[in-house]
Design an enzyme around this catalytic site. Structure first.
Site, mmCIF file in Angstrom:
data_model
loop_
_atom_site.group_PDB
_atom_site.id
_atom_site.type_symbol
_atom_site.label_atom_id
_atom_site.label_comp_id
_atom_site.label_asym_id
_atom_site.label_seq_id
_atom_site.Cartn_x
_atom_site.Cartn_y
_atom_site.Cartn_z
ATOM 1 N N GLU A 263 0.844 -1.198 0.000
ATOM 2 C CA GLU A 263 0.000 0.000 0.000
ATOM 3 C C GLU A 263 0.882 1.251 0.000
ATOM 4 O O GLU A 263 1.952 1.246 0.601
ATOM 5 C CB GLU A 263 -0.923 -0.001 1.215
ATOM 6 C CG GLU A 263 -1.955 -1.117 1.191
ATOM 7 C CD GLU A 263 -2.947 -1.031 2.358
ATOM 8 O OE1 GLU A 263 -2.851 -0.078 3.168
ATOM 9 O OE2 GLU A 263 -3.814 -1.910 2.460
ATOM 10 N N HIS A 281 -8.318 1.071 1.759
ATOM 11 C CA HIS A 281 -8.090 0.993 3.203
ATOM 12 C C HIS A 281 -9.025 1.957 3.948
ATOM 13 O O HIS A 281 -8.600 2.822 4.709
ATOM 14 C CB HIS A 281 -6.640 1.295 3.553
ATOM 15 C CG HIS A 281 -6.176 0.612 4.806
ATOM 16 N ND1 HIS A 281 -4.954 0.024 4.930
ATOM 17 C CD2 HIS A 281 -6.796 0.413 6.001
ATOM 18 C CE1 HIS A 281 -4.823 -0.511 6.139
ATOM 19 N NE2 HIS A 281 -5.940 -0.279 6.803
#
Length: 531
Positions: A263, A281
């Site tokens: 990420e 997220h």
């Protein structure tokens, strides 16, 4: 001087105001965390650091954090903090595991609905002016089996919500007991059983060595054909490449992911596959959750810096504010006991055995252990504290054992520590009197009653006349004032000890003069932090 806290990420003004209201000197620089060089330059000024995910607390940052005592993360995940380096530095790492539980659980349920009914694809199609009603045939959640991997705080809420949707819930969690599973209304199963039976699988575990790749290619192959998989927990729990292949083959009917192995995820094997729902997220991304965790961070950090209360720490036992008040004298005693045996041990320590008796055994023993071990380790490393001491001890291969027992003697409670080296054992015991002052009550099995001072002198000798006179004359000759003088012996004519509380350190010349008398088998100056 008021403790000083840096807020280097975006926290709410309400949270910042909590610091101010509690008397904390707070420096609110919400964009500083993105500049690691500037952060390293200024971090040495602060006692506390409050962050979200943007700030990366690396070993380099911690190396410059000479005054830092606590880092608190507004949220659950602490992957952006080097916790090993923080522990070695003696810095407490806190998170706020409960502020976004409901939000994350709700997101998992929303993702389950989205993938079951193909809502994102249907929405995009309709926005494009198409009317593909027959293309988006979904499936009901009612009467389906939901497999929950990890039935802790968030997983438990998901279980509760799923039961409300009339799903059959099975759970795999090594820490879930049968009684608790019954209370939750779920069936506790092994992982292979869950994989074979579940229509939907949702993950709610942290990323650890035990959970990394828990849905590996091998385990994905064990799943029921047509399964749908939801991950709103942590990236790295699922083999994304293998899952993508199984989605394309049709073995897995759908997937919904809020977290990814890398990420921010700019590209991923799961992207652009049919019936895969992806979000960036967002598990904790609600107004309520963001406010809750920010407020918790401010309260937790303030309480620790002002009262010593430790809440939601990842590298130190938690101590409530109430416990901190009661345990203060006992923590001080534990530190003194550790310091005594640490200063007395001249050989490498192999084991530390700690006995808690009576009221002492009813306290927070994990915290007391940390304080005691810190006292021992300070001889070798003066910068060690309750956070770093267990790490240092573990690195040195020291075995630590704890025993607790009911009241067994004159005192309402006491602590006894024994250190073992390859040559000998040394032990000392102490208690806290009603006045809140720690006392030594036994050394080497010999009973005493000694007040603890910053500077002390410990001697051993055969029980013969002249010891008190020799000590008194020598201390007087060198201008050392004796505040308290304690004697003890095993038996008449046997081994005896003396412990002197003096107003200043005993000079080496005074100790040499005592040694010249031939009366003493050991003469040891001791120092204790009694502040």
């Amino acid at each position: 001087m008021a403790p000083k806290v840096l807020v280097s990420d975006k926290l709410s003004e309400t949270a910042v105001q909590i610091f101010r209201d509690r008397g904390i000197d707070v420096d609110f620089q919400p964009d500083l965390g993105k500049d690691k060089d500037k952060l390293a330059e200024v971090i040495g000024q602060y006692d506390g650091l409050a962050i979200r995910s943007a700030t990366k607390v690396t070993e380099k940052i911690l190396a410059a954090a000479d005054n830092l005592k606590v880092i608190a993360r507004a949220g659950i995940g602490t992957d952006n903090i080097d916790k090993d380096a923080a522990s070695k530095k003696g810095v407490i790492v806190m998170n706020t595991p409960f502020g976004n539980m409901i939000t994350t659980a709700e997101h998992a349920i929303a993702m389950m609905f989205a993938v079951a009914r193909q809502i994102p694809e249907a929405s995009a199609s309709t926005h494009a002016g198409k009317w593909e009603k027959s293309k988006f045939m979904g499936t009901e959640l009612t009467n389906k089996t939901l497999g929950v991997i990890g039935a802790g705080n968030i997983g438990g809420i998901v279980c509760d919500r799923a039961r409300g949707l009339k799903m059959k819930v099975i759970a795999y969690d090594p820490f879930l007991g049968e009684e608790k599973a019954d209370q939750m209304g779920v069936e506790k199963v092994e992982l292979d059983d869950l994989l074979a039976r579940a229509d939907f699988i949702t993950l709610h575990v942290p990323f650890t060595d035990a959970t990394a790749n828990i849905l590996s290619r091998e385990n994905l192959a064990k799943t029921k054909k047509g399964v749908r998989i939801i991950n709103c927990a942590r990236g790295g729990l699922v083999d994304e490449e293998a899952l993508a292949e199984m989605l394309q083959s049709g073995h897995v009917a759908g997937a919904a992911f809020d977290v990814f192995a890398v990420e921010p995820a700019k590209e991923n094997a799961l992207f652009n596959l049919p019936n895969v729902v992806c979000t960036p997220h967002l598990g904790a991304a609600t107004t309520e959750a963001q406010e809750n965790v920010a407020l918790q961070v401010a309260e937790q950090m303030s309480s620790y810096l002002l009262t010593g209360a430790v809440e939601n720490a990842l590298n130190m036992p938690s101590v409530t504010a109430e416990e901190a008040k009661v345990m203060g004298p006992w923590l001080k005693l534990a530190s003194h006991l550790g310091s005594f045996v640490g200063q007395m041990a001249d050989e490498p320590i192999q084991a530390i055995n700690i006995l808690y008796d009576g009221v002492a055994s009813e306290l927070n023993l994990n915290a007391l252990n940390c304080g005691l071990v810190a006292g021992i380790m300070k001889k070798a490393n003066p910068d060690v504290n309750m956070v770093s001491a267990p790490v240092v001890a573990r690195e040195r291969g020291i075995q630590i054992s704890t025993t607790n027992q009911d009241k067994s003697g004159t005192f309402d409670g006491y602590i006894k520590v024994t250190v073992v080296t390859d040559k000998r054992e040394r032990s000392v015991a102490g208690t806290v009197f009603s006045d809140g002052k720690p006392r030594f009550i036994q050394i080497k099995g010999i009973n005493i009653d000694a007040e603890i001072g910053a500077h002390m002198l410990y001697t051993t000798n055969e029980d013969v006349p002249g010891i008190i006179g020799a000590l008194g004359r020598t201390m007087g000759e060198f201008g050392v004032n004796i505040a308290n003088f304690t004697l003890g012996r095993s038996e008449a004519g046997g081994e005896a000890i003396a412990l002197l509380y003096v107003d200043e350190p005993t000079p080496a010349e005074a100790r040499a003069k005592l040694a010249e008398t031939g009366l003493f088998t050991q003469i040891k100056p001791l120092q204790f932090d009694v502040a």
